[in-house]
Design a protein around this motif. Structure first.
Motif, PDB file in Angstrom:
ATOM      1  N   HIS A 110      -8.780 -17.819  38.649  1.00  0.00           N
ATOM      2  CA  HIS A 110      -8.404 -16.506  37.787  1.00  0.00           C
ATOM      3  C   HIS A 110      -7.080 -16.325  38.076  1.00  0.00           C
ATOM      4  O   HIS A 110      -6.767 -16.751  39.486  1.00  0.00           O
ATOM      5  N   ASN A 130      -8.045 -17.626  43.018  1.00  0.00           N
ATOM      6  CA  ASN A 130      -9.113 -16.551  43.022  1.00  0.00           C
ATOM      7  C   ASN A 130      -9.063 -15.509  44.214  1.00  0.00           C
ATOM      8  O   ASN A 130      -9.045 -16.167  45.614  1.00  0.00           O
ATOM      9  N   CYS A 186     -17.849 -14.339  42.184  1.00  0.00           N
ATOM     10  CA  CYS A 186     -17.105 -16.061  42.661  1.00  0.00           C
ATOM     11  C   CYS A 186     -18.465 -16.539  42.907  1.00  0.00           C
ATOM     12  O   CYS A 186     -18.264 -17.699  43.469  1.00  0.00           O
TER      13      CYS A 186
ATOM     14  N   VAL B 317     -16.842 -15.253  37.557  1.00  0.00           N
ATOM     15  CA  VAL B 317     -15.431 -16.192  37.040  1.00  0.00           C
ATOM     16  C   VAL B 317     -16.085 -17.526  36.279  1.00  0.00           C
ATOM     17  O   VAL B 317     -15.096 -18.149  35.658  1.00  0.00           O
TER      18      VAL B 317
END
Lengths: 331, 331
Positions: A110, A130, A186, B317
């Motif tokens: 991301h 991330n 995550c 994500v």
């Protein structure tokens, strides 16, 4: 369903426009409740506030000695980092020590949380950007120590996650069976425990007491790293980085998604954990500063130094201040 | 301080992670309260939910006739649009009719709300991409009609804003004096009125009753335009666009920032206005669908067609579904 009390206001002009309710608990390591706000016995997902304990499970495995990990490695493992260039470099360095590749990380990519870093990217963001990439790299180190495959390391049944959750259960005095586990942003398991139990786990991080010696040593190592390297726990402009710095070695803290914030309070020998009931990130820093001040964990000068997190402007598109986000009077 | 009731849950795994409280009121044009949730007498900023009334002030000035405005012009004036290419083109066309330039708009620039449009931009976003750019263009038309300068058109004392606020006061049966005005994200004044009064203003939009003839004609014209051109009121994937379409000409609706949503219900001859107490945008569509269904303003097939707004995934994500946002059972 968690109950809280109205605690943080979002004003516009002379009126309160929106209000955030907060639940919170501070306890000593012996279980004495120093502060209770709303419901402290309803399980709450700690999200990234659990990262210091995840990092501790890595440390306990012997990874520090085997891979020659330093404070920066442990801080980025405990981080929800901004994805700034120095964060990315730290995760890359950690992966090299472990003998792993960015492609081994299962956190997904991301954009950097820090907007200038996001705007400066010439290429699309990678897994290294991330905010959880350091934690994932740490879990790869744990896989190595356990002789477990990298494959499936995000699954709750994987030996690395079992070791992590076992440590989290020990420090929380709780069990994370059916109905207590979810999946984090995550991809790894997240556990729900009550604010009372969560605060106790942070009281243990503050005191290193009421723990088996290996857990105590691991928590001590992680705490020292977070305090030594605040930038690597969050980044530029972030509340955790500033609170770690202004706490002057006497507070170890970590935010979690959906409005969680947790602090180990060394002078009070206690832990404080709060949750914004509606999950709003914007309300957690004002609530944390107000509660830390109420507990006496921050003095007036420290509260003043954290002013930009305790009370900050609502701005319109043109950059004009049109309102304020801060704790309600009396809190 | 607004009181609400727990109404929308954010779950993760098998647990509720966060909860949003909602306050809401539905009334008929005669003031009969059909539904009350929480506090309906505390003033609340309507934010962009007031845009249909702002557009009506432009229509009432005679701008439609003078500049040859059509449904698309009036829909984009009433919009919080996505900044998609067709929205930008519509605002540009409206400015041309008025004889104004993008540089005359004081709303400020922000990236298109619709992410694919934001990602596709080769140049930095302009004022035309601001979700309020159509409203600002409409206010320029009002300036022309009033022979007032464009300079300062965002100020509460400017003749254009005075005309807008006067119409908003008439439809709300309220006065926006000291303590009732703030500044919106795009720089113009926003007014606070109670959910009861706000719902009554939308009941007037639904019925065109209890209004002076010029206000009634202006509201009729704006309502018809919103219903005829739903894409221009919001855009791809947006709740308002879908509710306008699925409402089949019998609902005219508009969202506002900080969790506001308002609907004119033509069959019920009523208005419904809700506010998510904490301001969360994510909770407004599930709450609106649940309340519209409870009122009987949507039938089962319509509720089903709005399913992606009433209940939607929390994704991590990696894109895996890890939870759900929806109204609590019983709501």
């Amino acid at each position: 369903m968690l109950q809280g009390v109205p605690f943080v206001s979002v004003s516009r002009g002379d009126r309160i426009e929106s209000v955030h309710a907060v639940a919170a608990c501070a306890v000593t390591v012996d279980g004495e409740v120093l502060l209770a706000l709303g419901d402290i016995d309803e399980p709450v997902y700690l999200r990234s506030a659990a990262k210091p304990f995840i990092a501790a499970a890595v440390v306990r495995s012997g990874a520090v000695e085997r891979f020659g990990l330093d404070d920066r490695d442990l801080a980025i493992m405990s981080a929800s980092h901004n994805g700034e260039p120095d964060h990315v470099a730290a995760v890359r360095a950690l992966l090299e020590k472990i003998g792993a590749q960015p492609g081994d990380l299962q956190c997904g990519a991301h954009a950097p949380s820090y907007e200038p870093a996001a705007l400066a990217l010439a290429e699309p963001p990678t897994v290294l950007h991330n905010n959880c990439s350091g934690k994932h790299a740490g879990i790869l180190a744990l896989c190595r120590m356990l002789d477990a495959p990298f494959a499936g390391y995000v699954d709750a049944g994987h030996p690395a996650q079992r070791a992590i959750l076992a440590l989290c259960e020990r420090v929380s005095d709780d069990r994370f069976g059916a109905g207590r586990l979810g999946i984090d942003g995550c991809g790894i398991p997240v556990y729900a425990t009550s604010l009372r139990h969560a605060a106790r786990s942070f009281a243990r991080l503050a005191t290193l007491r009421d723990l088996d010696p290996d857990d105590a040593a691991a928590l001590a190592r992680v705490r020292a790293a977070m305090i030594a390297e605040p930038f690597y726990v969050a980044g530029t402009g972030r509340f955790d980085t500033d609170l770690l710095r202004i706490g002057n070695g006497r507070i170890a803290c970590k935010a979690g998604a959906e409005g969680v914030h947790a602090s180990a309070l060394l002078d009070l020998e206690a832990g404080l954990v709060l949750k914004v009931v509606d999950g709003a990130r914007r309300a957690a820093p004002p609530a944390a500063v107000a509660l830390l001040a109420r507990l006496g964990a921050l003095d007036d000068m420290q509260v003043s130094a954290l002013g930009s997190h305790a009370s900050f402007a609502v701005k319109n598109v043109a950059g004009l201040r049109v309102g304020t986000i801060e704790a309600l009077p009396g809190n």
